[in-house]
Design a protein around this motif. Structure first.
Motif, short mmCIF file in Angstrom:
data_model
loop_
_atom_site.label_atom_id
_atom_site.label_comp_id
_atom_site.label_asym_id
_atom_site.label_seq_id
_atom_site.Cartn_x
_atom_site.Cartn_y
_atom_site.Cartn_z
N VAL A 238 -3.70 15.70 7.18
CA VAL A 238 -3.50 14.34 7.66
C VAL A 238 -2.24 13.76 7.00
O VAL A 238 -2.04 13.91 5.80
CB VAL A 238 -4.71 13.43 7.32
N LYS A 239 -1.44 13.10 7.83
CA LYS A 239 -0.27 12.37 7.32
C LYS A 239 -0.64 10.89 7.25
O LYS A 239 -1.08 10.31 8.24
CB LYS A 239 0.93 12.56 8.24
N TYR A 240 -0.50 10.29 6.07
CA TYR A 240 -0.76 8.87 5.88
C TYR A 240 0.57 8.15 5.63
O TYR A 240 1.42 8.67 4.90
CB TYR A 240 -1.67 8.63 4.67
N VAL A 241 0.71 6.97 6.20
CA VAL A 241 1.86 6.11 5.92
C VAL A 241 1.30 4.77 5.45
O VAL A 241 0.57 4.11 6.19
CB VAL A 241 2.75 5.92 7.17
N PHE A 242 1.62 4.39 4.21
CA PHE A 242 1.15 3.14 3.63
C PHE A 242 2.34 2.18 3.57
O PHE A 242 3.28 2.40 2.81
CB PHE A 242 0.71 3.32 2.17
N PRO A 243 2.31 1.09 4.32
CA PRO A 243 3.38 0.10 4.19
C PRO A 243 3.39 -0.50 2.77
O PRO A 243 2.37 -0.47 2.07
CB PRO A 243 3.01 -0.97 5.22
N VAL A 244 4.51 -1.04 2.39
CA VAL A 244 4.64 -1.69 1.08
C VAL A 244 3.57 -2.78 0.96
O VAL A 244 3.36 -3.56 1.89
CB VAL A 244 6.06 -2.29 0.91
N GLY A 245 2.86 -2.79 -0.16
CA GLY A 245 1.84 -3.80 -0.42
C GLY A 245 0.48 -3.48 0.18
O GLY A 245 -0.49 -4.19 -0.10
N GLN A 246 0.37 -2.42 0.95
CA GLN A 246 -0.89 -2.07 1.62
C GLN A 246 -1.90 -1.48 0.63
O GLN A 246 -1.53 -0.71 -0.25
CB GLN A 246 -0.64 -1.06 2.73
N LYS A 247 -3.16 -1.87 0.80
CA LYS A 247 -4.26 -1.33 -0.01
C LYS A 247 -5.26 -0.69 0.92
O LYS A 247 -5.61 -1.26 1.95
CB LYS A 247 -4.98 -2.43 -0.79
N LEU A 248 -5.74 0.50 0.55
CA LEU A 248 -6.86 1.12 1.26
C LEU A 248 -8.14 0.57 0.66
O LEU A 248 -8.20 0.31 -0.55
CB LEU A 248 -6.85 2.63 1.03
#
Length: 162
Positions: free
Chosen positions: A74-84
């Motif tokens: 899986v490829k994940y992209v987390f924008p700046v400031g994003q929390k899972l």
């Protein structure tokens, strides 16, 4: 005089031909040299990023599942400031951070900052979450050692993010 013209003409032709040949030879040599350098086979390089039997928090990984495996990437992209959100993984998984900086926080408060180019082995059956506290989007490739029908992650929405 005719003999002299013939000699001059012959000398001119020879010099011209010689110059042309040498010019071509030099160009050919330069091309051959460039081609030789360009055609030199490059060696495959490998660098082991990680080899471990523990997750990033030092806990031993569980025994591998019995049964038919299902491998998932899986490829994940987390924008700046994003929390899972808080979650846990019922399966072994690991990955490589391709861009940015990812902070993983265990429910016990333990933190791991994963930097660009680093590999990470996630916690199994332990609640945690991830955050992009950096200045650019995180791109993370994760690899799950699962079985058909098993979830890759189980969410815990009842646990609030701070």
């Amino acid at each position: 005089m005719k003999k002299m013209i013939k000699w001059v003409l012959a000398a001119t032709l020879i010099c011209g031909a010689t110059t042309e040949c040498f010019g071509q030879a030099c160009c050919c040599c330069a091309k051959a040299s460039a081609n030789t350098e360009a055609n030199v086979p490059q060696k495959v390089e490998s660098s082991e990023l990680i080899r471990t039997s523990q997750s990033w928090d030092g806990v031993e990984l569980p025994d591998y599942l019995k049964g038919h495996p299902e491998l998932v990437a899986v490829k994940y992209v987390f924008p700046v400031g994003q929390k899972l959100g808080w979650h846990h993984h019922p399966v072994i998984n690991y990955g490589v951070l391709m861009q940015g900086e990812l902070t993983i926080i265990g429910q016990d408060g333990k933190e791991k900052v994963v930097h660009e180019g680093e590999a990470v082995v996630e916690m199994v059956n332990t609640i945690h979450h991830g955050e992009n506290r950096g200045t650019k989007p995180v791109i993370l490739y994760m690899f799950y050692l699962s079985q058909k029908g098993m979830p890759l992650a189980v969410q815990h929405p009842e646990i609030p993010l701070e």
